[in-house]
Write a protein that holds these residues in place. Structure first.
Motif, mmCIF file in Angstrom:
data_model
loop_
_atom_site.group_PDB
_atom_site.id
_atom_site.type_symbol
_atom_site.label_atom_id
_atom_site.label_comp_id
_atom_site.label_asym_id
_atom_site.label_seq_id
_atom_site.Cartn_x
_atom_site.Cartn_y
_atom_site.Cartn_z
ATOM 1 N N LEU A 104 -3.324 5.889 -7.221
ATOM 2 C CA LEU A 104 -3.426 4.647 -6.455
ATOM 3 C C LEU A 104 -4.800 4.516 -5.816
ATOM 4 C CD1 LEU A 104 0.074 4.635 -4.727
ATOM 5 C CD2 LEU A 104 -0.708 3.138 -6.549
ATOM 6 N N ALA A 105 -5.324 5.633 -5.302
ATOM 7 C CA ALA A 105 -6.609 5.583 -4.597
ATOM 8 C C ALA A 105 -7.736 5.168 -5.529
ATOM 9 C CB ALA A 105 -6.913 6.940 -3.961
ATOM 10 N N ARG A 116 -7.180 1.105 -5.653
ATOM 11 C CA ARG A 116 -7.231 0.233 -4.487
ATOM 12 C C ARG A 116 -7.633 1.010 -3.240
ATOM 13 N NH1 ARG A 116 -4.637 3.385 -1.982
ATOM 14 N NH2 ARG A 116 -2.407 3.701 -1.872
ATOM 15 N N THR A 120 0.821 -1.216 0.000
ATOM 16 C CA THR A 120 0.000 0.000 0.000
ATOM 17 C C THR A 120 0.853 1.264 0.000
ATOM 18 O OG1 THR A 120 -0.088 -0.041 2.415
ATOM 19 C CG2 THR A 120 -1.886 -1.112 1.245
ATOM 20 N N ALA A 121 2.186 1.103 -0.112
ATOM 21 C CA ALA A 121 3.106 2.245 -0.109
ATOM 22 C C ALA A 121 2.973 3.063 1.169
ATOM 23 C CB ALA A 121 2.880 3.135 -1.333
ATOM 24 N N ARG A 136 0.977 8.706 -8.356
ATOM 25 C CA ARG A 136 0.533 9.700 -7.393
ATOM 26 C C ARG A 136 -0.514 9.069 -6.464
ATOM 27 N NH1 ARG A 136 3.892 12.597 -6.557
ATOM 28 N NH2 ARG A 136 2.564 14.291 -5.831
ATOM 29 N N PRO A 137 -0.665 9.619 -5.253
ATOM 30 C CA PRO A 137 -1.621 9.025 -4.306
ATOM 31 C C PRO A 137 -3.025 8.871 -4.885
ATOM 32 C CG PRO A 137 -0.302 10.686 -3.206
ATOM 33 C CD PRO A 137 0.088 10.737 -4.655
ATOM 34 N N TRP A 138 -3.492 9.876 -5.674
ATOM 35 C CA TRP A 138 -4.868 9.792 -6.166
ATOM 36 C C TRP A 138 -5.008 8.743 -7.275
ATOM 37 C CZ3 TRP A 138 -1.878 14.177 -5.983
ATOM 38 C CH2 TRP A 138 -1.295 14.590 -7.191
ATOM 39 N N VAL A 144 -7.713 0.756 1.158
ATOM 40 C CA VAL A 144 -6.981 0.099 2.234
ATOM 41 C C VAL A 144 -7.748 0.220 3.547
ATOM 42 C CG1 VAL A 144 -4.779 -0.029 3.447
ATOM 43 C CG2 VAL A 144 -4.847 0.756 1.074
#
Lengths: 260, 355
Positions: A72-73, A76, A48-49, A68-70, A78
């Motif tokens: 990934l969001a 997935r 999940t970094a 970038r975080p968004w 978490v």
């Protein structure tokens, strides 16, 4: 496909993960089991970094390190082990937090549907801080479900990454939550869950990875992996695995509390 | 989504209430602005002047000066400082995930204070050309530089490998605040009588020195900081779940923290520079708004700007009329109003929030 190759996680001088390979397929529930301190949460942290790691984690064919975080969001969601909330948001507001920016219009439909999946609809207007541990856990699961509501988006599977999803739940809700995870996988999504309960793991997972002291001891189908020898070695106590013919799935009986 | 019909109970929509509150606060701010221009020690009122203008009569020089050179810049400064302090408080509380956090806690205010005291006590030792150049801007700018320097030092101490530890920052803020306080104490010991008087008044906080020059010095910094802060709402909401979860729902936590810290340093530094130590606005305003319309930062931040501005203008009206023609430092008014509310918050808190 979610794959992690050569993952090392280090906390100061302590090497929590010593070069682990891990794979999870979309359409399956993949469980990670192992004793306390075996590196389960560290592995999930790398995937999940959340924790710094060495090695490569590929999510749907792309390295997560460059995203970038968004981005990934969108692929997935978490579920953390324990959730604390700083301000008195309501249950519905907490579930909404998982939605991507710009989601508007029928903004409350997905959160309300997610709440109804975990049986918390009638608590939507309550303050999250007033909930019991188990209720809070289910609301967090609803938040995670709302974030990746469609198990497949743009032809790519989305992922639920769950850290001990049934930790503080009674047995009926344990089954409810594991059913939700399995439904998500059956609909084409991927599920990775860190699990403590070996019998629930045998009942619900399509693949199991057994960790011990930061290494991978075995991985594969529960029938092949969850054996007397592997589990006893991993947990350091004597465990007897049976496979009742009616169910065809292993169930695990502890033999004694004494050190093996 | 037909599945949904029948399962949705009536849920309080606090975001809608927060939007309604927004317009209410805007009206209240207008009311406070009117009051601030209307009332004062001098026998000059806005309505009387507007009546004169409407009748085509010329304004007297005294009236013109009272309105345009005294009350108007004072109103502008009150609005700026109030909005800056309230929004800085709300952002800090979101960042520290603690409803009692305040720019005072992380040492920005103490650093700014040290800068101001340095300028007051040691300013005379500076070369004459520099003093001539700086004029009465020396104290505000020294305060601003002090606040800014403290923030940079704090950030340096609490950031390792690109990650800012909120707990370290809080502890470092306490240490830096103590250090700044001790250095300020030494300077106070060295100060002469006139300087002590200046120090006392600056420390209590006041809008009495308001001028267009100060408004122009601090205004742009505060405006930029507030505009930037308004975009932090969704990120601060996510941060309420903790840094890891905020990252998981798509927030660039590190960048957000950097932006938030810079915005707070800017707004607080500039506000303290022109007005001294005005307390409690940063804690009381966000708390009242959370009680009224929930903790959603997307509306909390703009509403805090409006309520902060309105409250400080009102406090200033009280400060300069209650003992007219004398004047109380505004810090006394905000403390008398704010400290009991602060204690009430502490008593009402159900649990402690982990830093």
């Amino acid at each position: 496909m979610l794959s992690a190759t050569g993952i090392e996680v280090r906390y100061g001088d302590h090497l929590a993960l010593r070069g682990i390979d891990f794979r999870a397929r979309a359409g399956e529930v993949s469980a990670i089991v192992g004793p306390n301190g075996s590196g389960k949460t560290s592995l999930l942290g790398a995937i999940t970094a959340t924790v710094p790691y060495r090695g490569a984690v590929m999510l749907n064919g792309r390295d997560i390190a460059g995203q970038r975080p968004w981005e990934l969001a969108a692929q997935r969601a978490v579920l953390p082990q324990a959730a604390r909330l700083a301000f008195p948001f309501t249950v519905l507001e907490v579930v909404r937090l998982g939605l991507q920016a710009g989601t508007s219009g029928a903004r409350d439909e997905v959160p309300m549907l997610a709440l109804s999946r975990v049986g918390m609809t009638e608590h939507a207007g309550r303050s999250f801080q007033d909930l019991s541990g188990g209720e809070a856990q289910r609301v967090m699961l609803a938040r995670v479900l709302a974030q990746v509501w469609a198990p497949v988006a743009d032809g790519q599977p989305r992922w639920l990454l769950l850290d001990e999803p049934v930790a503080s739940l009674d047995i009926a809700h344990q089954l409810q939550v594991m059913d939700l995870a399995r439904d998500f996988a059956r609909a084409g999504g991927g599920v990775v869950a860190v699990m403590h309960d070996l019998n629930l793991t045998a009942l619900y997972s399509d693949a199991v990875t057994v960790l011990s002291r930061g290494r991978c001891l075995a991985s594969g189908h529960p029938r092949d992996v969850m054996t007397d020898d592997t589990l006893s070695e991993a947990y350091g106590c004597s465990l007897r695995v049976s496979v009742p013919p009616a169910e065809g799935l292993p169930y695990i009986l502890p033999q004694s509390a004494a050190q093996w | 989504m037909a599945e949904l019909s029948g399962v949705v109970p009536p849920v309080r929509n606090r975001l809608g209430r927060a939007r309604a509150l927004h317009w209410g606060l805007a009206l209240a701010l207008l009311g406070c602005c009117f009051l601030s221009l209307q009332i004062g020690a001098a026998d000059v009122s806005l309505t009387a002047l507007l009546g004169k203008v409407a009748r085509g009569e010329a304004l007297g020089a005294m009236e013109r000066i009272v309105l345009l050179e005294i009350r108007l810049p004072r109103l502008a400064m009150g609005a700026m400082v109030g909005a800056a302090l309230a929004v800085s408080g709300a952002v800090m509380q979101g960042l520290f995930r603690n409803p009692l956090a305040d720019p005072g806690i992380v040492g920005v205010a103490s650093g700014a204070g040290l800068g101001a005291i340095l300028a007051i006590v040691l300013g005379a030792m500076l070369p004459g050309w520099f003093l001539a150049l700086a004029g009465n801007q020396l104290v505000p700018w020294a305060a601003f530089v002090g606040g800014w320097g403290t923030t940079l030092l704090l950030y340096r101490v609490s950031t390792r490998g690109g990650r800012t530890s909120v707990a370290t920052m809080l502890l470092a803020g306490i240490a830096l605040g103590a250090l700044a306080g001790a250095l300020s104490g030494i300077l106070v010991y060295m100060a002469d009588d006139q300087q002590l008087r200046d120090l006392t008044f600056w420390g209590l906080g006041s809008l009495a020195g308001a001028s267009w020059a100060k408004v122009l010095a601090a205004g742009p910094l505060i405006a930029v900081a507030l505009c930037v802060a308004m975009f932090l709402g969704r990120a601060l909401n996510g941060l309420a779940l903790g840094e890891a979860t905020a990252h998981h729902i798509g927030i660039d936590v590190q960048r957000m923290k950097t932006v938030a810290i810079l915005a707070v340093a800017c707004a607080t530094g500039a506000a303290v520079a022109v007005s001294g130590g005005i307390g409690f606005i940063g804690i009381v305003v966000p708390h009242l708004l959370r009680l009224a319309s929930g903790p959603d930062h997307r509306m909390l931040l703009p509403n805090a700007a409006l309520l902060g501005a309105a409250l400080l203008i009102l406090a200033d009206v009280i400060a300069r009329t209650i003992i007219a023609p004398g004047e109380l430092p505004i810090g006394i008014v905000t403390a008398v109003l704010g400290a009991p509310i602060f204690l009430w918050i502490l008593l009402r808190r159900r649990g402690f929030v982990e830093v």
